[in-house]
Design a protein around this motif. Structure first.
Motif, PDB file in Angstrom:
ATOM      1  N   MET A  11       0.795  -1.265   0.161  1.00 51.58           N
ATOM      2  CA  MET A  11      -0.176   0.037   0.183  1.00 51.58           C
ATOM      3  C   MET A  11       0.864   1.126  -0.034  1.00 51.58           C
ATOM      4  SD  MET A  11      -3.011   1.577  -0.207  1.00 51.58           S
ATOM      5  CE  MET A  11      -3.685  -0.084  -0.419  1.00 51.58           C
ATOM      6  N   GLU A  12       1.992   1.211   0.695  1.00 50.25           N
ATOM      7  CA  GLU A  12       2.940   2.308   0.823  1.00 50.25           C
ATOM      8  C   GLU A  12       3.277   2.718  -0.561  1.00 50.25           C
ATOM      9  OE1 GLU A  12       7.272   3.922   2.553  1.00 50.25           O
ATOM     10  OE2 GLU A  12       6.471   1.926   3.009  1.00 50.25           O
ATOM     11  N   ARG A  13       3.809   1.751  -1.558  1.00 49.59           N
ATOM     12  CA  ARG A  13       4.111   2.039  -2.818  1.00 49.59           C
ATOM     13  C   ARG A  13       2.777   2.733  -3.770  1.00 49.59           C
ATOM     14  NH1 ARG A  13       6.684   3.929  -6.624  1.00 49.59           N
ATOM     15  NH2 ARG A  13       7.351   2.697  -8.605  1.00 49.59           N
ATOM     16  N   GLN A  14       1.648   1.886  -3.669  1.00 48.08           N
ATOM     17  CA  GLN A  14       0.381   2.725  -4.356  1.00 48.08           C
ATOM     18  C   GLN A  14       0.076   4.127  -3.894  1.00 48.08           C
ATOM     19  OE1 GLN A  14      -3.201   0.330  -4.588  1.00 48.08           O
ATOM     20  NE2 GLN A  14      -2.146  -1.668  -4.058  1.00 48.08           N
ATOM     21  N   PHE A  15       0.306   4.189  -2.596  1.00 48.30           N
ATOM     22  CA  PHE A  15       0.105   5.661  -2.016  1.00 48.30           C
ATOM     23  C   PHE A  15       1.413   6.511  -2.658  1.00 48.30           C
ATOM     24  CE2 PHE A  15       1.431   8.553   1.316  1.00 48.30           C
ATOM     25  CZ  PHE A  15       0.341   9.067   1.847  1.00 48.30           C
ATOM     26  N   ASN A  16       2.421   6.233  -2.606  1.00 47.60           N
ATOM     27  CA  ASN A  16       3.531   7.079  -3.349  1.00 47.60           C
ATOM     28  C   ASN A  16       3.241   7.425  -4.989  1.00 47.60           C
ATOM     29  OD1 ASN A  16       4.649   7.419  -0.842  1.00 47.60           O
ATOM     30  ND2 ASN A  16       6.109   5.841  -1.181  1.00 47.60           N
ATOM     31  N   LEU A  17       2.983   6.274  -5.242  1.00 45.90           N
ATOM     32  CA  LEU A  17       2.554   6.579  -6.912  1.00 45.90           C
ATOM     33  C   LEU A  17       1.423   7.637  -7.022  1.00 45.90           C
ATOM     34  CD1 LEU A  17       2.406   2.807  -8.235  1.00 45.90           C
ATOM     35  CD2 LEU A  17       3.959   4.735  -9.319  1.00 45.90           C
ATOM     36  N   LEU A  18       0.362   7.176  -6.321  1.00 48.33           N
ATOM     37  CA  LEU A  18      -0.831   8.331  -6.366  1.00 48.33           C
ATOM     38  C   LEU A  18      -0.411   9.897  -6.084  1.00 48.33           C
ATOM     39  CD1 LEU A  18      -4.551   7.838  -5.072  1.00 48.33           C
ATOM     40  CD2 LEU A  18      -3.137  10.040  -4.897  1.00 48.33           C
ATOM     41  N   GLY A  19       0.726   9.975  -4.918  1.00 51.35           N
ATOM     42  CA  GLY A  19       1.215  11.003  -4.729  1.00 51.35           C
ATOM     43  C   GLY A  19       1.995  11.698  -5.693  1.00 51.35           C
ATOM     44  N   GLY A  20       2.850  11.113  -6.606  1.00 46.07           N
ATOM     45  CA  GLY A  20       3.348  11.542  -7.495  1.00 46.07           C
ATOM     46  C   GLY A  20       2.711  12.181  -8.591  1.00 46.07           C
ATOM     47  N   ARG A  21       1.450  11.532  -8.808  1.00 44.63           N
ATOM     48  CA  ARG A  21       0.393  11.893 -10.082  1.00 44.63           C
ATOM     49  C   ARG A  21      -0.308  13.037  -9.477  1.00 44.63           C
ATOM     50  NH1 ARG A  21      -1.075   5.632  -9.977  1.00 44.63           N
ATOM     51  NH2 ARG A  21       0.453   4.996 -11.594  1.00 44.63           N
ATOM     52  N   TYR A  22      -0.572  13.296  -8.261  1.00 49.63           N
ATOM     53  CA  TYR A  22      -1.188  14.373  -7.618  1.00 49.63           C
ATOM     54  C   TYR A  22      -0.393  15.415  -7.838  1.00 49.63           C
ATOM     55  CZ  TYR A  22      -2.910  17.612  -3.748  1.00 49.63           C
ATOM     56  OH  TYR A  22      -3.121  18.600  -3.166  1.00 49.63           O
ATOM     57  N   VAL A  23       0.959  15.307  -7.447  1.00 50.41           N
ATOM     58  CA  VAL A  23       2.008  16.541  -7.510  1.00 50.41           C
ATOM     59  C   VAL A  23       1.892  17.195  -8.943  1.00 50.41           C
ATOM     60  CG1 VAL A  23       4.281  17.249  -7.040  1.00 50.41           C
ATOM     61  CG2 VAL A  23       3.028  16.033  -5.407  1.00 50.41           C
ATOM     62  N   ARG A  24       2.300  16.187  -9.657  1.00 52.79           N
ATOM     63  CA  ARG A  24       2.322  16.375 -11.163  1.00 52.79           C
ATOM     64  C   ARG A  24       1.152  17.351 -11.615  1.00 52.79           C
ATOM     65  NH1 ARG A  24       4.398  18.931 -15.000  1.00 52.79           N
ATOM     66  NH2 ARG A  24       4.074  18.098 -17.084  1.00 52.79           N
ATOM     67  N   MET A  25      -0.150  16.811 -11.444  1.00 54.70           N
ATOM     68  CA  MET A  25      -1.229  17.530 -11.850  1.00 54.70           C
ATOM     69  C   MET A  25      -1.380  18.727 -11.214  1.00 54.70           C
ATOM     70  SD  MET A  25      -3.904  14.198 -11.853  1.00 54.70           S
ATOM     71  CE  MET A  25      -5.559  15.109 -12.398  1.00 54.70           C
ATOM     72  N   GLN A  26      -1.165  19.022 -10.031  1.00 50.49           N
ATOM     73  CA  GLN A  26      -1.109  20.256  -9.420  1.00 50.49           C
ATOM     74  C   GLN A  26      -0.116  21.294 -10.240  1.00 50.49           C
ATOM     75  OE1 GLN A  26      -3.276  21.533  -7.377  1.00 50.49           O
ATOM     76  NE2 GLN A  26      -3.975  19.680  -6.129  1.00 50.49           N
ATOM     77  N   GLU A  27       0.993  20.590 -10.572  1.00 47.36           N
ATOM     78  CA  GLU A  27       1.925  21.535 -11.272  1.00 47.36           C
ATOM     79  C   GLU A  27       1.501  21.962 -12.559  1.00 47.36           C
ATOM     80  OE1 GLU A  27       5.109  19.096 -11.598  1.00 47.36           O
ATOM     81  OE2 GLU A  27       5.969  19.584  -9.435  1.00 47.36           O
ATOM     82  N   SER A 141      -7.224  12.749 -14.515  1.00 47.09           N
ATOM     83  CA  SER A 141      -6.362  11.659 -14.969  1.00 47.09           C
ATOM     84  C   SER A 141      -6.988  10.589 -15.615  1.00 47.09           C
ATOM     85  CB  SER A 141      -5.415  11.194 -13.872  1.00 47.09           C
ATOM     86  OG  SER A 141      -6.213  10.477 -12.817  1.00 47.09           O
ATOM     87  N   LYS A 142      -6.077   9.876 -16.204  1.00 47.86           N
ATOM     88  CA  LYS A 142      -6.640   8.582 -16.898  1.00 47.86           C
ATOM     89  C   LYS A 142      -6.805   7.695 -15.434  1.00 47.86           C
ATOM     90  CE  LYS A 142      -2.167   6.940 -17.827  1.00 47.86           C
ATOM     91  NZ  LYS A 142      -0.909   6.611 -18.642  1.00 47.86           N
ATOM     92  N   VAL A 143      -7.571   6.652 -15.717  1.00 42.52           N
ATOM     93  CA  VAL A 143      -7.665   5.590 -14.713  1.00 42.52           C
ATOM     94  C   VAL A 143      -6.529   4.599 -14.521  1.00 42.52           C
ATOM     95  CG1 VAL A 143      -9.487   3.691 -14.063  1.00 42.52           C
ATOM     96  CG2 VAL A 143     -10.484   5.470 -15.242  1.00 42.52           C
ATOM     97  N   PHE A 144      -6.449   4.439 -13.182  1.00 40.10           N
ATOM     98  CA  PHE A 144      -5.306   3.979 -12.636  1.00 40.10           C
ATOM     99  C   PHE A 144      -5.800   2.615 -11.854  1.00 40.10           C
ATOM    100  CE2 PHE A 144      -3.475   8.027 -13.029  1.00 40.10           C
ATOM    101  CZ  PHE A 144      -2.554   7.753 -13.923  1.00 40.10           C
ATOM    102  N   TRP A 145      -5.098   1.477 -11.697  1.00 41.22           N
ATOM    103  CA  TRP A 145      -5.358   0.535 -10.964  1.00 41.22           C
ATOM    104  C   TRP A 145      -5.047   0.768  -9.329  1.00 41.22           C
ATOM    105  CZ3 TRP A 145      -8.925  -2.606 -12.734  1.00 41.22           C
ATOM    106  CH2 TRP A 145      -8.750  -2.967 -14.002  1.00 41.22           C
ATOM    107  N   GLY A 146      -5.905   0.356  -8.286  1.00 41.90           N
ATOM    108  CA  GLY A 146      -5.421   0.730  -7.036  1.00 41.90           C
ATOM    109  C   GLY A 146      -6.632   0.418  -6.083  1.00 41.90           C
ATOM    110  N   ASP A 147      -6.403   0.224  -4.950  1.00 41.96           N
ATOM    111  CA  ASP A 147      -7.580   0.035  -3.924  1.00 41.96           C
ATOM    112  C   ASP A 147      -8.043   1.496  -3.571  1.00 41.96           C
ATOM    113  OD1 ASP A 147      -9.075  -0.202  -1.515  1.00 41.96           O
ATOM    114  OD2 ASP A 147      -7.960  -2.055  -0.997  1.00 41.96           O
TER     115      ASP A 147
END
Length: 192
Positions: A11-27, A141-147
């Motif tokens: 879950m930590e890795r999924q969390f970090n992937l989502l966080g990277g997407r969030y930051v990129r989108m905010q930029e 964003s597009k759709v990503f796999w994740g819980d």
């Protein structure tokens, strides 16, 4: 990544992937906002929580509201003297085109214009120009796999409650994405 590959990720890795997407989108959102105005914008969708990925434009086969997600964020601004002129929509279309993105400007009805752009990273912008001068900018964003549920709780539980009340900001100001190592923050009314 495939659904099976993501399901095997901690879950930590999924969390970090989502966080990277969030930051990129905010930029990306902030840069597009600045093309219109560097003044204060009102927040629509804050963007840090994943939304179930089923039934979306970019859904994948087998996607449900639990096993997939997309991110969306939006801001609005009321510009002095703005009246929904096509030139206001053209300004954003020119910005999107200058980024090299596939861009469409169309008249939605007699008094409203919409500019859409697909970025080369797979994000989708929508900018609406309305006659009352309230203009909106959304990024999806597009759709990503994740819980979706586990990710939502992991994010929300690490964000201090006062950050949820932010209603407006200058372009580039947003709620920082938490770190996995951040403590879980009890919310008002919680039993913790």
């Amino acid at each position: 990544m495939t659904q099976e590959e993501v399901e095997r990720l901690p879950m930590e890795r999924q969390f970090n992937l989502l966080g990277g997407r969030y930051v990129r989108m905010q930029e990306m959102l902030a840069n597009a906002q600045r093309a219109v105005s560097t003044d204060t914008w009102t927040w629509g969708s804050k963007g840090f929580g994943p939304t179930g990925g089923d039934g979306q434009r970019w859904s994948m086969r087998g996607a449900t509201s639990k096993n997939s997600y997309y991110l969306n964020m939006s801001r609005t601004i009321k510009l002095p003297g703005a009246s929904g002129a096509v030139e206001d929509a053209e300004l954003m279309a020119e910005y999107f085109e200058a980024q090299g993105w596939s861009t469409t400007l169309r008249q939605v009805d007699a008094r409203r214009y919409r500019v859409e752009a697909m970025t080369d990273e797979g994000f989708w912008f929508e900018y609406q120009v309305r006659p009352h001068g309230q203009y909106s900018l959304g990024l999806y964003s597009k759709v990503f796999w994740g819980d979706t549920y586990a990710l939502t709780f992991a994010i929300v539980d690490r964000i201090p409650e006062e950050r949820f009340g932010i209603e407006e900001s200058l372009p580039g100001e947003y709620t920082p994405f938490p770190k996995w190592s951040d403590p879980v923050v009890p919310k008002t009314g919680s039993s913790e």
